[in-house]
Design an enzyme around this catalytic site. Structure first.
Site, PDB file in Angstrom:
ATOM      1  N   HIS A  32       0.858  -1.192   0.000  1.00  0.00           N
ATOM      2  CA  HIS A  32       0.000   0.000   0.000  1.00  0.00           C
ATOM      3  C   HIS A  32       0.891   1.238   0.000  1.00  0.00           C
ATOM      4  CE1 HIS A  32      -3.744   2.211   0.719  1.00  0.00           C
ATOM      5  NE2 HIS A  32      -3.074   2.941   1.603  1.00  0.00           N
ATOM      6  N   ASP A  34       1.060   5.256  -0.015  1.00  0.00           N
ATOM      7  CA  ASP A  34       0.299   6.460   0.344  1.00  0.00           C
ATOM      8  C   ASP A  34       0.915   7.720  -0.256  1.00  0.00           C
ATOM      9  OD1 ASP A  34      -1.875   5.543   2.042  1.00  0.00           O
ATOM     10  OD2 ASP A  34      -0.302   4.911   3.428  1.00  0.00           O
ATOM     11  N   MET A  36       0.638  11.706  -0.524  1.00  0.00           N
ATOM     12  CA  MET A  36       0.040  12.896   0.115  1.00  0.00           C
ATOM     13  C   MET A  36       0.713  14.155  -0.419  1.00  0.00           C
ATOM     14  SD  MET A  36      -0.170  11.602   4.038  1.00  0.00           S
ATOM     15  CE  MET A  36      -0.636   9.923   4.452  1.00  0.00           C
ATOM     16  N   HIS A  65      -2.631   4.790  -3.156  1.00  0.00           N
ATOM     17  CA  HIS A  65      -3.723   5.544  -2.530  1.00  0.00           C
ATOM     18  C   HIS A  65      -3.405   7.023  -2.692  1.00  0.00           C
ATOM     19  CE1 HIS A  65      -5.745   6.621   1.602  1.00  0.00           C
ATOM     20  NE2 HIS A  65      -6.338   7.213   0.583  1.00  0.00           N
ATOM     21  N   MET A  67      -3.914  10.706  -2.099  1.00  0.00           N
ATOM     22  CA  MET A  67      -4.532  11.729  -1.244  1.00  0.00           C
ATOM     23  C   MET A  67      -4.023  13.058  -1.790  1.00  0.00           C
ATOM     24  SD  MET A  67      -3.967   9.671   2.313  1.00  0.00           S
ATOM     25  CE  MET A  67      -2.748   8.609   1.541  1.00  0.00           C
ATOM     26  N   MET A 136     -11.861   4.555   4.752  1.00  0.00           N
ATOM     27  CA  MET A 136     -10.889   5.011   5.747  1.00  0.00           C
ATOM     28  C   MET A 136     -11.430   4.743   7.148  1.00  0.00           C
ATOM     29  SD  MET A 136      -8.373   6.188   3.944  1.00  0.00           S
ATOM     30  CE  MET A 136      -7.381   6.733   5.337  1.00  0.00           C
ATOM     31  N   ASP A 178      -8.563   1.027   5.541  1.00  0.00           N
ATOM     32  CA  ASP A 178      -7.262   1.689   5.721  1.00  0.00           C
ATOM     33  C   ASP A 178      -7.312   2.623   6.929  1.00  0.00           C
ATOM     34  OD1 ASP A 178      -4.789   2.875   5.398  1.00  0.00           O
ATOM     35  OD2 ASP A 178      -5.321   3.963   3.567  1.00  0.00           O
TER      36      ASP A 178
HETATM   37  C1  DX5 Z   1      -3.504   7.384   6.265  1.00  0.00           C
HETATM   38  C2  DX5 Z   1      -2.966   6.398   5.247  1.00  0.00           C
HETATM   39  C3  DX5 Z   1      -2.869   5.024   5.778  1.00  0.00           C
HETATM   40  C4  DX5 Z   1      -1.935   4.878   6.943  1.00  0.00           C
HETATM   41  C5  DX5 Z   1      -2.318   3.704   7.753  1.00  0.00           C
HETATM   42  O1  DX5 Z   1      -3.782   8.590   5.637  1.00  0.00           O
HETATM   43  O2  DX5 Z   1      -3.797   6.361   4.111  1.00  0.00           O
HETATM   44  O3  DX5 Z   1      -2.541   4.103   4.756  1.00  0.00           O
HETATM   45  O4  DX5 Z   1      -0.604   4.742   6.574  1.00  0.00           O
HETATM   46  O5  DX5 Z   1      -1.519   3.662   8.880  1.00  0.00           O
HETATM   47  P1  DX5 Z   1      -1.968   2.907  10.189  1.00  0.00           P
HETATM   48  O6  DX5 Z   1      -2.173   1.476   9.830  1.00  0.00           O
HETATM   49  O7  DX5 Z   1      -0.820   3.121  11.100  1.00  0.00           O
HETATM   50  O8  DX5 Z   1      -3.224   3.555  10.668  1.00  0.00           O
HETATM   51 ZN    ZN Z   2      -3.596   4.673   2.646  1.00  0.00          ZN
END
Ligand code: DX5
Ligand code: ZN
Length: 230
Positions: A32, A34, A36, A65, A67, A136, A178
């Site tokens: 996965h 992320d 941002m 993912h 964001m 989420m 997630d």
């Molecule tokens: C949050 C991310 C998640 C995050 C999850 O914005 O999209 O993927 O890394 O982390 P944990 O499992 O620590 O909540």
């Molecule tokens: Zn994520």
């Protein structure tokens, strides 16, 4: 049927390649990833060049993912960098149908991501363009947050919608969760309807205790809890 997708957001970024290989060797299914942008969410992480760098290290699905806002320009970049799954938040795209189509045209599986307070109505007219739905369990932006309990009834609602759609069309969709997934709540989350589990801090923090950075124990513990789900 259950997939485990470690979020590399909690990995040691100075040794990211090893961290990717280690979780997969330890029994994880997807990576996965992320993304941002410090605009849609108040944090900034990694982009297509990092995806491209880890692509040759594993055969595993890379689950990107997004964001970010805007969404569309990055879709081609991530597909070109080797992503297999791309998801985005509907509020971040001006044209959701177009963004979903763009993901498929680029050869990836497409999904929408729902924040804790985002209405599921965004799914209504695009079911045929979805390969998965990501819910989420926390507000996006950071790893290590606590799972928000109202996510469980929302998951049930997502599963019910998808089940109805599957019965009508025969097409299967994944339901991914997630944020805040841990060994002690993964069974309840599965019970509520998730089949794909992102876990960042739960996996990477646990592995950091061992010198070799092996994640077998925690991934086995997650799977053992899943095995008990009726
Ligand atoms: C949050 C991310 C998640 C995050 C999850 O914005 O999209 O993927 O890394 O982390 P944990 O499992 O620590 O909540
Ligand atoms: Zn994520």
């Amino acid at each position: 049927m259950y997939l485990i997708a470690p979020s590399i957001l909690s990995a040691d970024f100075a040794r990211l390649g090893e961290e990717v290989v280690d979780v997969i060797d330890s029994g994880a299914d997807w990576i996965h990833f992320d993304v941002m942008d410090n605009h849609y969410v108040p944090n900034m992480t990694i982009g297509p060049v990092v995806c491209k760098a880890i692509r040759p290290l594993t055969q595993a699905i890379i689950d990107v993912h997004l964001m970010v806002k805007p969404v569309d320009r990055l879709i081609g970049d991530f597909a070109g960098a080797g992503a297999n799954v791309i998801t985005f938040h509907p509020e971040a795209s001006e044209h959701i149908d177009r963004s979903l189509s763009l993901i498929r045209e680029n050869g990836c599986q497409a999904g929408l991501v729902f924040n804790p307070a985002t209405s599921l109505h965004y799914m209504d007219y695009v079911m045929d363009k979805l390969d998965l739905v990501l819910l989420m369990g926390v507000n996006p932006g950071f790893g290590g947050q606590k799972f928000i309990p109202s996510t469980l009834p929302k998951l049930q609602e997502v599963r019910a919608r998808i089940q109805a759609y599957e019965q009508k069309t025969g097409r299967r969709l994944r339901v991914e969760i997630d944020g805040g997934v841990k060994v002690d709540n993964i069974a309840a989350i599965a019970q509520a309807g998730a089949d794909t589990f992102v876990a960042g801090s739960a996996i990477y923090e646990a592995g950091k205790d061992s010198d070799a950075h092996h994640y077998d124990t925690v991934i086995a513990a997650l799977r053992a809890r899943l095995a008990q789900v009726a």
